[in-house]
Design a protein around this motif. Sequence first.
Motif, PDB file in Angstrom:
ATOM      1  N   SER A   1      32.681  51.198  40.203  1.00  0.00           N
ATOM      2  CA  SER A   1      34.047  51.103  39.551  1.00  0.00           C
ATOM      3  C   SER A   1      33.845  50.393  38.015  1.00  0.00           C
ATOM      4  N   HIS A   2      34.849  50.091  37.406  1.00  0.00           N
ATOM      5  CA  HIS A   2      34.921  49.402  36.080  1.00  0.00           C
ATOM      6  C   HIS A   2      35.174  48.165  36.413  1.00  0.00           C
ATOM      7  N   ARG A   3      34.628  46.974  35.888  1.00  0.00           N
ATOM      8  CA  ARG A   3      34.892  45.574  35.743  1.00  0.00           C
ATOM      9  C   ARG A   3      36.237  45.299  35.611  1.00  0.00           C
ATOM     10  N   ASN A   4      36.855  46.072  34.975  1.00  0.00           N
ATOM     11  CA  ASN A   4      38.418  45.782  34.520  1.00  0.00           C
ATOM     12  C   ASN A   4      39.027  45.997  35.494  1.00  0.00           C
ATOM     13  N   LYS A   5      38.840  47.175  36.385  1.00  0.00           N
ATOM     14  CA  LYS A   5      39.544  47.435  37.675  1.00  0.00           C
ATOM     15  C   LYS A   5      38.681  47.578  38.846  1.00  0.00           C
TER      16      LYS A   5
ATOM     17  N   LEU B   1      43.643  56.609  43.912  1.00  0.00           N
ATOM     18  CA  LEU B   1      42.850  56.706  42.913  1.00  0.00           C
ATOM     19  C   LEU B   1      41.999  57.809  42.498  1.00  0.00           C
TER      20      LEU B   1
ATOM     21  N   ASP C   1      38.731  56.225  38.102  1.00  0.00           N
ATOM     22  CA  ASP C   1      38.602  54.909  38.810  1.00  0.00           C
ATOM     23  C   ASP C   1      37.340  54.519  39.684  1.00  0.00           C
TER      24      ASP C   1
ATOM     25  N   ILE D   1      36.696  47.893  42.381  1.00  0.00           N
ATOM     26  CA  ILE D   1      36.917  48.279  43.765  1.00  0.00           C
ATOM     27  C   ILE D   1      36.060  47.784  44.767  1.00  0.00           C
TER      28      ILE D   1
ATOM     29  N   GLN E   1      37.177  54.455  31.360  1.00  0.00           N
ATOM     30  CA  GLN E   1      38.516  54.440  32.348  1.00  0.00           C
ATOM     31  C   GLN E   1      39.059  55.831  32.729  1.00  0.00           C
TER      32      GLN E   1
END
Length: 211
Positions: A74-78, A91, A134, A80, A131
């Motif tokens: 996943s992305h470090r901003n979100k 998601l 997800d 999982i 992004q």
Amino acid sequence: MTQKLADWLSKKSKGQYQFVPTYLPRRRLDLTVLSQADWQGVVVWASPQFFLDQERSKYLWTDTYMHDINLVVSHRNKPINFNGPASLYGLTVGSVIGHQLDDFQRDIAAGRIHREDAGSALSNLKKLQLQRIDAAFIPAIALPYYRQQLPQLDQWLYIAKQPRSEVYRHLFVARSQVRLHRFLNQAIVQLAHDKQWQAVIAHRHTKPPTP
């Protein structure tokens, strides 16, 4: 790695075969190659469950030649923290056209998880970077390649501690290719003990297959 594997197999065949790497998206592989009864060639990095051949009746499969891990990223901003299908409820998950997601299919059908397909895992990583999705699933063995293609990958990619699954890699050929299948099975026994090949797969989050 595919090029090195092809070179290694060509050398081991002592002139019987010449293996040339060719990348085909899964959908094209299914439509233009596997749809033919007597197709020529070898499919690498495969697993029976990914080709709906758990009984190994459609194709001739070699023994396992590598253990791999299917990562959930996943992305470090979100980020999982994956611990099963419920971790992905609500998601959008990036998958590859033609890939089987049997472990999530019920939740996808019920609308609890949204599946969005792309032509390759690399395409999904690019979408994840923006992004637009997800999460995605990627093979651990391919991480060095993805890092080459996306130099800033480690700055934004989050890898869940728990993988989606373990994967045992095989080669497979058409059922008519008995002689080729015999050679491949003999070759991968040697592959497990080949120092040059072990150097190729070192530090790729894999381990030798269980005897």
